[in-house]
Design an enzyme around this catalytic site. Structure first.
Site, PDB file in Angstrom:
ATOM      1  N   HIS A   1      43.977  35.606  45.918  1.00 57.88           N
ATOM      2  CA  HIS A   1      45.025  36.594  46.176  1.00 57.88           C
ATOM      3  C   HIS A   1      45.334  36.577  47.663  1.00 57.88           C
ATOM      4  CE1 HIS A   1      45.750  40.700  47.868  1.00 57.88           C
ATOM      5  NE2 HIS A   1      46.771  40.643  47.023  1.00 57.88           N
TER       6      HIS A   1
ATOM      7  N   HIS B   1      45.863  32.419  39.106  1.00 58.99           N
ATOM      8  CA  HIS B   1      44.809  32.375  38.097  1.00 58.99           C
ATOM      9  C   HIS B   1      44.694  30.942  37.552  1.00 58.99           C
ATOM     10  CE1 HIS B   1      44.183  36.699  37.905  1.00 58.99           C
ATOM     11  NE2 HIS B   1      45.486  36.886  37.832  1.00 58.99           N
TER      12      HIS B   1
ATOM     13  N   ARG C   1      52.571  41.656  54.861  1.00 54.30           N
ATOM     14  CA  ARG C   1      53.660  42.612  54.679  1.00 54.30           C
ATOM     15  C   ARG C   1      53.988  43.319  55.992  1.00 54.30           C
ATOM     16  NH1 ARG C   1      48.952  44.097  52.396  1.00 54.30           N
ATOM     17  NH2 ARG C   1      47.947  45.986  53.190  1.00 54.30           N
TER      18      ARG C   1
ATOM     19  N   SER D   1      53.488  38.465  48.403  1.00 51.99           N
ATOM     20  CA  SER D   1      52.256  38.803  47.696  1.00 51.99           C
ATOM     21  C   SER D   1      52.041  37.789  46.588  1.00 51.99           C
ATOM     22  CB  SER D   1      52.351  40.210  47.109  1.00 51.99           C
ATOM     23  OG  SER D   1      51.172  40.546  46.408  1.00 51.99           O
TER      24      SER D   1
END
Length: 305
Positions: A108, A98, A112, A94
Site C-alpha cells: 500500500h 494484491h 497526498r 493512493s
C-alpha cells in the site's frame, strides 16, 4: 514559509500515477491497468486505474483524486475545529496491490496534499503519506530491503526522520481489536508543514518516488515461487485483516466516504477474495506461526545482527 504551488503538486501526482502503473504493469507482464475517469458532484474528480487477473497481480488499484468543496466533512473538522468554515482542496495518489501468489506481499502507498482556505486568513495546508508492506509468508531480506529503501528516502531530510515515521507507521497500521499490526510497516506521516512548502513537497516526492523502487524488486524475486493451496488459503484468511483495518480505522477511507467521494474508487483497496474463520490459530512451528511471532511485531529491521 515558501509559496504554496497547488498546480505543481497536482502535476507531480498525475505523473507519479503514470509511472507506478507503467512499472507494475511491466512487472506483471500479463495485464495492464484500465482507467476509469470520474467526476465528483460536489467538485473535483479523479482517475481510477485497476489491474485485474494479471499474471502476478490478482487485483490492484492506483488512484489519483482531486476533490474540493466549500465545507469539510466531519472526519476532517473533528480533530481540527479551526478548519470549520473553510473551503478545501484534497489531492493524492493512493494504491493497494494484491498479488495472487501468497509469497508476494500486498503493498500500500499513499501521498497526498490538503489545503483549506478562507478569505483574509492564511491557508492551512499539509502533506501526508507513506507506504507499508503486508507479507503472508515472511522473508527477512525482503523486510530489511523495504525498510532500508524507506530510510534512504528519508535521510536527506534529517537523521531522525526515518525512525520517527517508521514508528508512526507501526502505530497507525495496528488493529487494536486484534492486538496485532497489519504488516511489517514502512513509513507514515501526516499533517506535515513545519519545513515550509518546498522542503515538505520534496519529502513527499521522495516518499512517492521510492515506493515502486522498494516494492518491485520483492515482486520480481517472489512472483514465480511455488505455493500450495493451503498457503493460498492462509493468504485469503490474512486478507481479512486488511479489510478490517480499511473499514474500521483508515483515515483516507473515512474522509473519502464522508466527503462524498466515489465509493468504487475508495473501496478499490479491498481484495477480490477473502476468508474469515472463527478463532483460527496457526500450527505451532509452522511458517504461518512464524509470520505472527517474527514478522507481525514491532521490530527494528535495520538493527545490526
Amino acid at each position: 514559509m515558501s509559496q504554496v504551488d497547488i498546480a505543481a503538486v497536482k502535476n507531480y501526482l498525475l505523473a507519479l500515477q503514470d509511472d507506478i502503473c507503467n512499472q507494475l504493469a511491466a512487472e506483471d507482464g500479463g495485464a495492464s491497468f484500465v482507467e476509469d475517469a470520474w467526476e465528483r458532484s460536489g467538485g473535483g474528480g479523479g482517475r481510477t486505474r485497476v489491474i485485474s487477473n494479471g499474471a502476478v497481480f490478482e487485483q490492484g488499484g492506483v488512484n489519483f483524486s482531486h476533490v474540493f468543496g466549500e465545507q469539510l466533512p466531519a472526519s476532517a473538522t473533528a480533530q481540527r475545529p479551526e478548519l470549520a468554515g473553510r473551503s478545501f482542496q484534497a489531492m493524492g495518489v493512493s494504491l493497494v496491490i494484491h498479488p495472487h501468489n501468497p509469497m508476494v506481499p500486498t503493498s500500500h502507498a499513499n501521498v497526498r496534499f490538503f489545503i483549506a482556505e478562507k478569505d483574509g486568513e492564511e491557508p492551512v495546508w499539509w502533506f501526508g503519506g507513506g507506504f507499508d508492506l503486508t507479507p503472508y509468508y515472511g522473508f527477512e531480506e525482503d523486510c530489511v530491503g523495504w525498510h532500508r529503501t524507506a530510510k534512504t528516502a528519508c535521510d536527506p531530510f534529517g537523521e531522525d526522520v526515518y525512525a520517527r515515521y517508521k514508528h508512526w507507521c507501526d502505530e497507525y497500521f495496528f488493529l487494536k481489536h486484534r492486538n496485532e499490526p497489519r504488516g511489517v510497516g514502512g513509513l507514515f506521516f501526516d499533517d506535515l508543514n513545519a519545513w515550509g512548502f518546498e522542503k515538505t513537497f520534496a519529502f513527499m516526492r521522495s516518499v512517492g518516488d521510492t515506493y515502486v523502487n522498494a516494492y518491485r524488486p520483492i515482486v520480481n524475486k517472489r512472483k514465480n515461487l511455488p505455493f500450495t493451496e493451503a498457503q493460498r488459503d492462509f493468504q485469503l484468511y490474512r486478507r481479512g485483516r486488511y479489510v478490517e483495518f480499511n473499514l474500521v480505522y483508515d483515515r483516507g477511507t473515512l474522509f473519502g466516504l464522508q466527503s462524498g467521494g466515489r465509493t468504487e474508487s475508495i473501496l478499490m483497496s479491498l481484495p477480490p477474495l477473502v476468508k474469515w474463520r472463527y478463532n483460527w490459530q496457526p500450527e505451532a512451528g509452522s511458517a504461518e506461526a512464524t509470520l505472527y511471532s517474527d514478522f507481525l511485531c514491532s521490530r527494528d529491521w535495520l538493527a545490526e545482527p
